[in-house]
Write a protein that holds these residues in place. Structure first.
Motif, PDB file in Angstrom:
ATOM      1  N   VAL A   4      20.458 -50.548 -33.411  1.00 14.06           N
ATOM      2  CA  VAL A   4      20.235 -49.363 -32.585  1.00 14.06           C
ATOM      3  C   VAL A   4      21.418 -48.411 -32.728  1.00 14.06           C
ATOM      4  CG1 VAL A   4      19.885 -48.507 -30.235  1.00 14.06           C
ATOM      5  CG2 VAL A   4      18.882 -50.702 -30.926  1.00 14.06           C
ATOM      6  N   MET A   5      21.140 -47.142 -33.002  1.00 14.50           N
ATOM      7  CA  MET A   5      22.209 -46.138 -33.019  1.00 14.50           C
ATOM      8  C   MET A   5      22.245 -45.445 -31.664  1.00 14.50           C
ATOM      9  SD  MET A   5      22.970 -43.004 -35.651  1.00 14.50           S
ATOM     10  CE  MET A   5      24.585 -42.221 -35.666  1.00 14.50           C
ATOM     11  N   ALA A   6      23.409 -45.529 -30.999  1.00 14.02           N
ATOM     12  CA  ALA A   6      23.561 -44.942 -29.669  1.00 14.02           C
ATOM     13  C   ALA A   6      23.820 -43.446 -29.814  1.00 14.02           C
ATOM     14  CB  ALA A   6      24.713 -45.626 -28.928  1.00 14.02           C
ATOM     15  N   THR A   7      22.754 -42.684 -29.969  1.00  8.45           N
ATOM     16  CA  THR A   7      22.895 -41.237 -30.062  1.00  8.45           C
ATOM     17  C   THR A   7      21.580 -40.558 -29.728  1.00  8.45           C
ATOM     18  OG1 THR A   7      23.644 -39.408 -31.473  1.00  8.45           O
ATOM     19  CG2 THR A   7      22.245 -41.036 -32.517  1.00  8.45           C
ATOM     20  N   ASN A   8      21.687 -39.308 -29.301  1.00  6.83           N
ATOM     21  CA  ASN A   8      20.504 -38.461 -29.156  1.00  6.83           C
ATOM     22  C   ASN A   8      20.583 -37.313 -30.159  1.00  6.83           C
ATOM     23  OD1 ASN A   8      19.178 -39.783 -26.969  1.00  6.83           O
ATOM     24  ND2 ASN A   8      20.800 -39.039 -25.626  1.00  6.83           N
ATOM     25  N   ASN A   9      21.551 -37.401 -31.085  1.00  7.83           N
ATOM     26  CA  ASN A   9      21.755 -36.351 -32.090  1.00  7.83           C
ATOM     27  C   ASN A   9      20.879 -36.659 -33.321  1.00  7.83           C
ATOM     28  OD1 ASN A   9      22.809 -34.941 -34.367  1.00  7.83           O
ATOM     29  ND2 ASN A   9      24.747 -34.623 -33.291  1.00  7.83           N
ATOM     30  N   ALA A  50      33.490 -43.308 -29.073  1.00  9.00           N
ATOM     31  CA  ALA A  50      32.462 -44.072 -29.800  1.00  9.00           C
ATOM     32  C   ALA A  50      32.163 -45.371 -29.062  1.00  9.00           C
ATOM     33  CB  ALA A  50      32.929 -44.353 -31.227  1.00  9.00           C
ATOM     34  N   MET A  51      33.222 -46.014 -28.542  1.00  8.96           N
ATOM     35  CA  MET A  51      33.018 -47.287 -27.840  1.00  8.96           C
ATOM     36  C   MET A  51      32.287 -47.075 -26.517  1.00  8.96           C
ATOM     37  SD  MET A  51      33.356 -50.411 -28.519  1.00  8.96           S
ATOM     38  CE  MET A  51      34.582 -50.748 -29.782  1.00  8.96           C
ATOM     39  N   ILE A  52      32.582 -45.989 -25.823  1.00  9.13           N
ATOM     40  CA  ILE A  52      31.885 -45.672 -24.563  1.00  9.13           C
ATOM     41  C   ILE A  52      30.382 -45.577 -24.828  1.00  9.13           C
ATOM     42  CG2 ILE A  52      31.442 -43.793 -22.908  1.00  9.13           C
ATOM     43  CD1 ILE A  52      34.522 -43.238 -22.999  1.00  9.13           C
ATOM     44  N   LYS A  53      30.022 -44.869 -25.924  1.00 12.17           N
ATOM     45  CA  LYS A  53      28.592 -44.683 -26.232  1.00 12.17           C
ATOM     46  C   LYS A  53      27.941 -45.997 -26.654  1.00 12.17           C
ATOM     47  CE  LYS A  53      29.702 -40.835 -28.782  1.00 12.17           C
ATOM     48  NZ  LYS A  53      29.519 -39.630 -29.620  1.00 12.17           N
ATOM     49  N   ALA A  54      28.642 -46.772 -27.498  1.00  5.32           N
ATOM     50  CA  ALA A  54      28.061 -48.038 -27.976  1.00  5.32           C
ATOM     51  C   ALA A  54      27.841 -49.003 -26.808  1.00  5.32           C
ATOM     52  CB  ALA A  54      28.972 -48.671 -29.025  1.00  5.32           C
ATOM     53  N   LYS A  55      28.836 -49.097 -25.907  1.00  5.13           N
ATOM     54  CA  LYS A  55      28.737 -50.049 -24.795  1.00  5.13           C
ATOM     55  C   LYS A  55      27.613 -49.669 -23.832  1.00  5.13           C
ATOM     56  CE  LYS A  55      31.469 -52.439 -21.267  1.00  5.13           C
ATOM     57  NZ  LYS A  55      30.217 -52.865 -20.692  1.00  5.13           N
ATOM     58  N   ALA A  56      27.470 -48.361 -23.581  1.00  3.49           N
ATOM     59  CA  ALA A  56      26.435 -47.916 -22.637  1.00  3.49           C
ATOM     60  C   ALA A  56      25.052 -48.353 -23.113  1.00  3.49           C
ATOM     61  CB  ALA A  56      26.487 -46.391 -22.487  1.00  3.49           C
ATOM     62  N   VAL A  57      24.818 -48.264 -24.409  1.00  2.00           N
ATOM     63  CA  VAL A  57      23.502 -48.653 -24.931  1.00  2.00           C
ATOM     64  C   VAL A  57      23.410 -50.170 -25.066  1.00  2.00           C
ATOM     65  CG1 VAL A  57      21.958 -48.489 -26.922  1.00  2.00           C
ATOM     66  CG2 VAL A  57      23.088 -46.439 -26.046  1.00  2.00           C
ATOM     67  N   ASP A  59      24.719 -52.418 -23.231  1.00  2.00           N
ATOM     68  CA  ASP A  59      24.498 -53.009 -21.909  1.00  2.00           C
ATOM     69  C   ASP A  59      23.026 -52.957 -21.500  1.00  2.00           C
ATOM     70  OD1 ASP A  59      27.113 -53.690 -21.636  1.00  2.00           O
ATOM     71  OD2 ASP A  59      27.673 -51.992 -20.365  1.00  2.00           O
ATOM     72  N   ILE A  60      22.264 -52.087 -22.134  1.00  2.00           N
ATOM     73  CA  ILE A  60      20.826 -52.001 -21.837  1.00  2.00           C
ATOM     74  C   ILE A  60      20.002 -52.845 -22.814  1.00  2.00           C
ATOM     75  CG2 ILE A  60      18.825 -50.431 -21.710  1.00  2.00           C
ATOM     76  CD1 ILE A  60      20.844 -48.178 -20.985  1.00  2.00           C
ATOM     77  N   VAL A  61      20.324 -52.758 -24.119  1.00  2.00           N
ATOM     78  CA  VAL A  61      19.438 -53.380 -25.118  1.00  2.00           C
ATOM     79  C   VAL A  61      19.864 -54.789 -25.549  1.00  2.00           C
ATOM     80  CG1 VAL A  61      18.666 -51.144 -25.990  1.00  2.00           C
ATOM     81  CG2 VAL A  61      20.598 -52.279 -27.100  1.00  2.00           C
ATOM     82  N   HIS A  62      21.158 -55.115 -25.423  1.00  2.00           N
ATOM     83  CA  HIS A  62      21.673 -56.445 -25.804  1.00  2.00           C
ATOM     84  C   HIS A  62      21.263 -56.873 -27.206  1.00  2.00           C
ATOM     85  CE1 HIS A  62      23.365 -56.967 -21.858  1.00  2.00           C
ATOM     86  NE2 HIS A  62      22.196 -56.609 -21.328  1.00  2.00           N
ATOM     87  N   CYS A  63      21.301 -55.947 -28.136  1.00  2.00           N
ATOM     88  CA  CYS A  63      21.121 -56.293 -29.547  1.00  2.00           C
ATOM     89  C   CYS A  63      22.099 -55.426 -30.342  1.00  2.00           C
ATOM     90  CB  CYS A  63      19.670 -56.082 -29.975  1.00  2.00           C
ATOM     91  SG  CYS A  63      19.166 -54.367 -29.988  1.00  2.00           S
ATOM     92  N   PRO A  64      22.281 -55.649 -31.652  1.00  2.00           N
ATOM     93  CA  PRO A  64      23.314 -54.900 -32.376  1.00  2.00           C
ATOM     94  C   PRO A  64      23.180 -53.384 -32.231  1.00  2.00           C
ATOM     95  CG  PRO A  64      22.526 -56.705 -33.716  1.00  2.00           C
ATOM     96  CD  PRO A  64      21.616 -56.650 -32.517  1.00  2.00           C
ATOM     97  N   VAL A  65      24.304 -52.748 -31.840  1.00  2.00           N
ATOM     98  CA  VAL A  65      24.337 -51.308 -31.566  1.00  2.00           C
ATOM     99  C   VAL A  65      25.539 -50.695 -32.287  1.00  2.00           C
ATOM    100  CG1 VAL A  65      24.840 -49.611 -29.755  1.00  2.00           C
ATOM    101  CG2 VAL A  65      23.264 -51.460 -29.274  1.00  2.00           C
ATOM    102  N   PHE A  66      25.400 -49.465 -32.740  1.00  2.00           N
ATOM    103  CA  PHE A  66      26.586 -48.719 -33.176  1.00  2.00           C
ATOM    104  C   PHE A  66      26.491 -47.285 -32.685  1.00  2.00           C
ATOM    105  CE2 PHE A  66      25.179 -45.891 -36.602  1.00  2.00           C
ATOM    106  CZ  PHE A  66      23.954 -46.444 -36.970  1.00  2.00           C
ATOM    107  N   ALA A  67      27.659 -46.651 -32.541  1.00  2.00           N
ATOM    108  CA  ALA A  67      27.721 -45.252 -32.109  1.00  2.00           C
ATOM    109  C   ALA A  67      28.770 -44.538 -32.935  1.00  2.00           C
ATOM    110  CB  ALA A  67      28.102 -45.171 -30.639  1.00  2.00           C
TER     111      ALA A  67
END
Ligand code: IMP
Length: 194
Positions: A4-9, A50-57, A59-67
């Motif tokens: 999951v990419m933590a972005t709306n861009n 970047a870490m703020i964005k990755a952690k926020a997502v 904490d919801i999805v609990h699968c590999p995330v990057f931001a």
């Protein structure tokens, strides 16, 4: 594997998909993953944001995330706009504002910086990339986004490069190819099948 990419861009998402797909990683947007969050980016560095964005997502999805947190740093402006690149000017006006601020300046050096933070059940970390060039004297090209039309890489602006050409030399391309290595080590060579 799916990440999951933590972005709306949508521009960052498109570039990440193009860079990671050939390496066997399918990128899902945070919206597709059902994670509607837009945390305040109140860090003072690209890595913190970047870490703020990755952690926020995560904490919801609990699968590999990057931001990705990124921006443009201009030598004659003491590194500005840097981490504030997204808020430097209203969307669509960033190039004109930067050209105006750079008027008459002979030192045109600048670089794009990108830090990618990743998080999964094994823990978190960051990778980064830079793309060095200079600020032109006019906006040129229609590809890319943000400051691409005023950022010269050699003779061309990033907005005059094809997406593949930009990804091969960009700050985001460099960081995301390292991210791929991290996931390869964690999930094995056959991660594409997961
Ligand atoms: P943020 O990472 O969401 O804080 O936003 C970074 C901002 O930096 C973007 O909105 C763009 O204005 C700029 N930026 C980051 N990467 C690029 C790029 O590859 N090309 C042009 N502008 C970029």
């Amino acid at each position: 594997m799916k990440v999951v990419m933590a972005t709306n861009n949508v521009n960052k998402l498109r570039e990440a998909r193009e860079i990671l797909a050939p390496l066997g990683i399918e990128v899902i947007s945070q919206r597709e993953a059902g994670a509607e969050t837009d945390p305040e980016e109140n860090g003072s560095t690209f890595a913190e944001n970047a870490m703020i964005k990755a952690k926020a997502v995560y904490d919801i999805v609990h699968c590999p995330v990057f931001a990705d947190d990124s921006g443009i740093c201009v030598t004659a402006l003491d590194g500005r706009p840097g981490v504030h690149s997204a808020r430097y000017a209203p969307k669509g006006e960033e190039c004109a504002k930067l050209l105006a601020e750079m008027e008459g300046k002979t030192d045109r050096r600048a670089y794009f910086a990108c830090v990618v933070a990743y998080m999964d059940e094994q823990g978190s970390g960051t990778v980064s990339g830079e793309c060095h060039g200079s600020i032109g004297t006019e906006a040129r090209g229609t590809n890319g986004f943000g400051y691409d039309p005023v950022f010269l890489y050699g003779e061309k602006t990033l907005a005059e490069l094809t997406e593949d050409e930009k990804n091969a030399i960009s700050h985001r391309g460099k960081a995301l190819r390292q991210l791929c290595e991290v996931f390869r080590k964690r999930y094995g060579e056959d991660h594409a099948e997961q």
